[in-house]
Design a protein around this motif. Sequence first.
Motif, PDB file in Angstrom:
ATOM      1  N   ASP A 255       0.867  -1.182   0.000  1.00  0.00           N
ATOM      2  CA  ASP A 255       0.000   0.000   0.000  1.00  0.00           C
ATOM      3  C   ASP A 255       0.903   1.231   0.000  1.00  0.00           C
ATOM      4  N   LEU A 256       0.989   1.907  -1.147  1.00  0.00           N
ATOM      5  CA  LEU A 256       1.898   3.036  -1.303  1.00  0.00           C
ATOM      6  C   LEU A 256       1.150   4.217  -1.902  1.00  0.00           C
ATOM      7  N   GLY A 257       1.217   5.347  -1.204  1.00  0.00           N
ATOM      8  CA  GLY A 257       0.605   6.563  -1.726  1.00  0.00           C
ATOM      9  C   GLY A 257      -0.888   6.469  -1.923  1.00  0.00           C
ATOM     10  N   GLY A 258      -1.571   5.649  -1.103  1.00  0.00           N
ATOM     11  CA  GLY A 258      -3.008   5.507  -1.252  1.00  0.00           C
ATOM     12  C   GLY A 258      -3.418   4.526  -2.325  1.00  0.00           C
ATOM     13  N   HIS A 259      -2.463   3.832  -2.961  1.00  0.00           N
ATOM     14  CA  HIS A 259      -2.761   2.851  -3.996  1.00  0.00           C
ATOM     15  C   HIS A 259      -2.176   1.508  -3.588  1.00  0.00           C
ATOM     16  N   LYS A 260      -2.866   0.446  -3.921  1.00  0.00           N
ATOM     17  CA  LYS A 260      -2.379  -0.901  -3.651  1.00  0.00           C
ATOM     18  C   LYS A 260      -1.706  -1.464  -4.895  1.00  0.00           C
ATOM     19  N   TRP A 261      -0.552  -2.107  -4.660  1.00  0.00           N
ATOM     20  CA  TRP A 261       0.258  -2.629  -5.750  1.00  0.00           C
ATOM     21  C   TRP A 261       0.548  -4.107  -5.528  1.00  0.00           C
ATOM     22  N   GLN A 262       0.577  -4.859  -6.622  1.00  0.00           N
ATOM     23  CA  GLN A 262       1.060  -6.233  -6.597  1.00  0.00           C
ATOM     24  C   GLN A 262       2.550  -6.208  -6.906  1.00  0.00           C
ATOM     25  N   ARG A 263       3.340  -6.612  -5.935  1.00  0.00           N
ATOM     26  CA  ARG A 263       4.793  -6.631  -6.091  1.00  0.00           C
ATOM     27  C   ARG A 263       5.232  -8.071  -6.368  1.00  0.00           C
ATOM     28  N   ILE A 264       5.890  -8.283  -7.503  1.00  0.00           N
ATOM     29  CA  ILE A 264       6.362  -9.608  -7.898  1.00  0.00           C
ATOM     30  C   ILE A 264       7.873  -9.544  -8.068  1.00  0.00           C
ATOM     31  N   CYS A 265       8.577 -10.393  -7.337  1.00  0.00           N
ATOM     32  CA  CYS A 265      10.036 -10.455  -7.401  1.00  0.00           C
ATOM     33  C   CYS A 265      10.454 -11.778  -8.029  1.00  0.00           C
ATOM     34  N   VAL A 266      11.190 -11.700  -9.130  1.00  0.00           N
ATOM     35  CA  VAL A 266      11.720 -12.894  -9.815  1.00  0.00           C
ATOM     36  C   VAL A 266      13.230 -12.902  -9.574  1.00  0.00           C
ATOM     37  N   ALA A 267      13.684 -13.853  -8.761  1.00  0.00           N
ATOM     38  CA  ALA A 267      15.098 -13.932  -8.382  1.00  0.00           C
ATOM     39  C   ALA A 267      15.696 -15.251  -8.863  1.00  0.00           C
ATOM     40  N   ASP A 268      16.991 -15.214  -9.189  1.00  0.00           N
ATOM     41  CA  ASP A 268      17.697 -16.420  -9.635  1.00  0.00           C
ATOM     42  C   ASP A 268      19.004 -16.548  -8.874  1.00  0.00           C
ATOM     43  N   ASN A 269      19.684 -17.662  -9.100  1.00  0.00           N
ATOM     44  CA  ASN A 269      20.970 -17.922  -8.442  1.00  0.00           C
ATOM     45  C   ASN A 269      22.136 -17.789  -9.418  1.00  0.00           C
ATOM     46  N   GLY A 270      21.965 -16.951 -10.423  1.00  0.00           N
ATOM     47  CA  GLY A 270      23.016 -16.740 -11.413  1.00  0.00           C
ATOM     48  C   GLY A 270      24.105 -15.814 -10.910  1.00  0.00           C
TER      49      GLY A 270
END
Length: 481
Positions: free
Chosen positions: A391-406
Amino acid sequence: MISLENFSMMAPLPPHPVSFSSVSIGYAIGLTVVLMVAVVGIAILLRKYLRDESHAQGREYSNPNPDTANASAFMAASMQGVIEKLRAQEKELARLHLLAQERAQESERLTEEVTRNMPTGLLLVNATGAISSTNPAAEEALGIRPLRYRSYKDILGAESDLTRMLTACLKDGQTFHRGEVEHVTPLGESRHLGLTISPIFRTVRNAMGQTAEGGAAPVEKMVSGALCLMSDLTELTALQKQIRWKENLAALGEMSAGIAHEFKNALATVSGYAQMIRSEASPGDIRESADKILDQTRALTHVVTEFLRFAKPLEISYETVPMQLLVERVAQELNEAIPQSSVACDGWFEELPGDEALLRQALLNLARNGAEAARDSGKVPRVTISGSIEDLGGHKWQRICVADNGPGIPQNDLPKIFLPFYTTKSEGTGLGLAVVQKIALQHGGTIEARTGPTGGAEFLLWLPLRQEPSPSLFPSQAARI
């Protein structure tokens, strides 16, 4: 009182006859003496009469000349009246002083409230370089708490752009209107600040007192401080950058769409002739050359197709996308494409408005890039797709993190990683991440890349949970950590 008879006896006549002149002079002298005595007697009687009359009147009326006791009482009464008046004036002065003090305190409270609730950051620096006044907006913009009573050089850094501007203002009285600087917070966050800095002057009269011609002493202005107003333009700058990026993409699409189609047609013709040569030629050098031509035309066709997909405007058909199911399907497809890879899904995913096919393409590109980077570095690919709701600045966001082991992303490559045709792979087209960024922008979101805390690359994709009628501000850099 002496009578005339006595007077005549005291002065006997001479025994012999005298002349007329001598007798006349004697009578005149005697008459004069008598008159003088009469006047003195009358004066004494008149004085006594007046004194008696005065005493008689004093019994009927009050005496206008008080005696000693009455004078003391009169003086005491007068002094008491003066004291009462002084006390009354003292009370009035105390009341007026209290009223003025209350008004000053009220004005001071109002000033503090206005300063504290200002959306613009305020810094007041005195001549010694100490920050004498500030507000929460300035502390938020600079990412430093507290600011008051500290040296601006110590907290901002001696070599920062903001420090140099404040020093020039205090030293030379320079004014800066609508300046912009980059500021790095103690946590390493980059902020883009808009500034207005002006000097504060005080009037000083020359100590010599008078000029040589006898006139008044000259007046000089000295810088006694600096007033700095600042605004955090980080989100606005990011929004402007995304808008410019969209405009560049649209211009690039219009310019290159026709060229790409011509390339594709030419490649189809070359591929057709190569297939005819291959089918008619016997095994040998000619057939092998035809196979090489077909391989190159396929590669070029793939590049042109990807470029067209990147350049042409995306037509988004908004629908409700179940992100949890979409992420699980992306993980399954990646396992099928790269069997030795391991994909884990973690966190919370909600439904959001968007184009399911485009979002699937974006997540699959990110996951495939991470798995290929880990495989090329000699490791068993492991990719983690995690989600959270912010919840940032009065707006809701879907945060998606794609991480690898490279091996991660080199620091020098981070600013260029989303540029079209920029790639570090020997066989890459350099359009995969550019397409992902375009999809994120078309959905009103954003994406960024960084090296993870344990190595490997991390891509953060932000998508709004509801469709905005107008472009909304993207999450700030501080919220993305």
